[in-house]
Design a protein around this motif. Structure first.
Motif, short mmCIF file in Angstrom:
data_model
loop_
_atom_site.label_atom_id
_atom_site.label_comp_id
_atom_site.label_asym_id
_atom_site.label_seq_id
_atom_site.Cartn_x
_atom_site.Cartn_y
_atom_site.Cartn_z
N ALA A 92 0.85 -1.19 0.00
CA ALA A 92 0.00 0.00 0.00
C ALA A 92 0.88 1.23 0.00
O ALA A 92 2.10 1.16 0.18
CB ALA A 92 -0.92 0.02 1.23
N VAL A 93 0.25 2.37 -0.20
CA VAL A 93 0.89 3.64 0.07
C VAL A 93 0.65 3.98 1.53
O VAL A 93 -0.50 3.97 1.99
CB VAL A 93 0.36 4.77 -0.83
CG1 VAL A 93 1.00 6.10 -0.46
CG2 VAL A 93 0.64 4.44 -2.30
N TYR A 94 1.70 4.25 2.25
CA TYR A 94 1.61 4.54 3.67
C TYR A 94 1.75 6.03 3.91
O TYR A 94 2.67 6.68 3.40
CB TYR A 94 2.70 3.79 4.44
CG TYR A 94 2.39 2.33 4.62
CD1 TYR A 94 2.04 1.81 5.86
CD2 TYR A 94 2.43 1.46 3.53
CE1 TYR A 94 1.74 0.47 6.02
CE2 TYR A 94 2.12 0.12 3.68
CZ TYR A 94 1.78 -0.38 4.93
OH TYR A 94 1.49 -1.71 5.08
N TYR A 95 0.83 6.57 4.69
CA TYR A 95 0.79 7.99 5.00
C TYR A 95 0.93 8.20 6.50
O TYR A 95 0.37 7.45 7.30
CB TYR A 95 -0.54 8.61 4.58
CG TYR A 95 -0.87 8.50 3.11
CD1 TYR A 95 -0.54 9.53 2.24
CD2 TYR A 95 -1.54 7.39 2.61
CE1 TYR A 95 -0.85 9.44 0.89
CE2 TYR A 95 -1.85 7.29 1.26
CZ TYR A 95 -1.51 8.32 0.41
OH TYR A 95 -1.83 8.23 -0.91
N CYS A 96 1.65 9.23 6.88
CA CYS A 96 1.61 9.65 8.27
C CYS A 96 0.71 10.87 8.38
O CYS A 96 0.52 11.62 7.42
CB CYS A 96 3.00 9.94 8.83
SG CYS A 96 3.87 11.35 8.13
N ALA A 97 0.16 11.06 9.56
CA ALA A 97 -0.78 12.14 9.80
C ALA A 97 -0.60 12.65 11.21
O ALA A 97 -0.12 11.93 12.10
CB ALA A 97 -2.22 11.67 9.57
N ALA A 98 -1.01 13.89 11.43
CA ALA A 98 -0.86 14.52 12.73
C ALA A 98 -2.08 15.34 13.07
O ALA A 98 -2.78 15.86 12.19
CB ALA A 98 0.38 15.43 12.75
N VAL A 99 -2.34 15.46 14.36
CA VAL A 99 -3.42 16.30 14.85
C VAL A 99 -3.00 16.91 16.19
O VAL A 99 -2.39 16.22 17.02
CB VAL A 99 -4.74 15.51 14.99
CG1 VAL A 99 -4.60 14.33 15.94
CG2 VAL A 99 -5.87 16.43 15.43
N ARG A 100 -3.29 18.16 16.36
CA ARG A 100 -2.96 18.86 17.60
C ARG A 100 -3.81 18.33 18.75
O ARG A 100 -5.04 18.24 18.65
CB ARG A 100 -3.20 20.36 17.43
CG ARG A 100 -2.98 21.19 18.68
CD ARG A 100 -1.52 21.35 19.01
NE ARG A 100 -1.33 22.30 20.09
CZ ARG A 100 -1.34 21.99 21.38
NH1 ARG A 100 -1.56 20.73 21.76
NH2 ARG A 100 -1.14 22.93 22.30
N VAL A 101 -3.15 17.97 19.84
CA VAL A 101 -3.83 17.46 21.03
C VAL A 101 -3.13 18.00 22.26
O VAL A 101 -2.01 18.52 22.19
CB VAL A 101 -3.85 15.92 21.08
CG1 VAL A 101 -4.64 15.34 19.92
CG2 VAL A 101 -2.43 15.38 21.08
N GLY A 102 -3.79 17.87 23.39
CA GLY A 102 -3.13 18.16 24.64
C GLY A 102 -2.08 17.12 24.96
O GLY A 102 -2.06 16.02 24.39
#
Length: 127
Positions: A92-102
């Motif tokens: 597969a194509v692998y993606y990283c992702a981010a989200v702002r959290v405490g």
């Protein structure tokens, strides 16, 4: 903004290993949960693993439990995905992702909660 760049993908034989890296730049002084997702041709993008800011909360898809390990080094602004015992179905194509959290927030498991995405890196596992 946060920019994410994946690396480490490639062609590997079944049973082999790869380590993916995702380097973050931009507002890396903020606290982020990180996730790895993958998308095979003709299929939906699915979560692979996720990790909280403190690395005290992780999630793995059932299909990769015991084979993959997510980790991060906040000092290096980098998240990793160690992939062992690779199978052709991992292609597969692998993606990283981010989200702002405490700082104490758990790692989200839902794709729509992630705000920043890398360009993806191809992983191909041959039989």
């Amino acid at each position: 903004q946060v920019q994410l760049v994946e690396s480490g993908g490639g062609l590997v034989q079944a049973g082999g290993s790869l380590r993916l890296s995702c380097a973050a730049s931009g507002r890396t002084f903020s606290t982020y949960a990180m996730g790895w997702f993958r998308q095979a041709p003709g299929k939906e993008r699915d979560i692979v693993a996720a990790i909280s800011w403190r690395s005290d909360s992780t999630f793995y898809a059932d299909s990769v439990k015991g084979r993959f390990a997510i980790s991060r080094d906040n000092a290096k602004n980098t998240v990793y995905l160690q992939m062992n015992s690779l199978k052709p179905e991992d292609t597969a194509v692998y993606y990283c992702a981010a989200v702002r959290v405490g700082r104490g927030g758990p790692a989200p498991r839902l794709e729509h909660l992630y705000d920043y995405w890398g360009q993806g890196t191809q992983v191909t596992v041959s039989s």
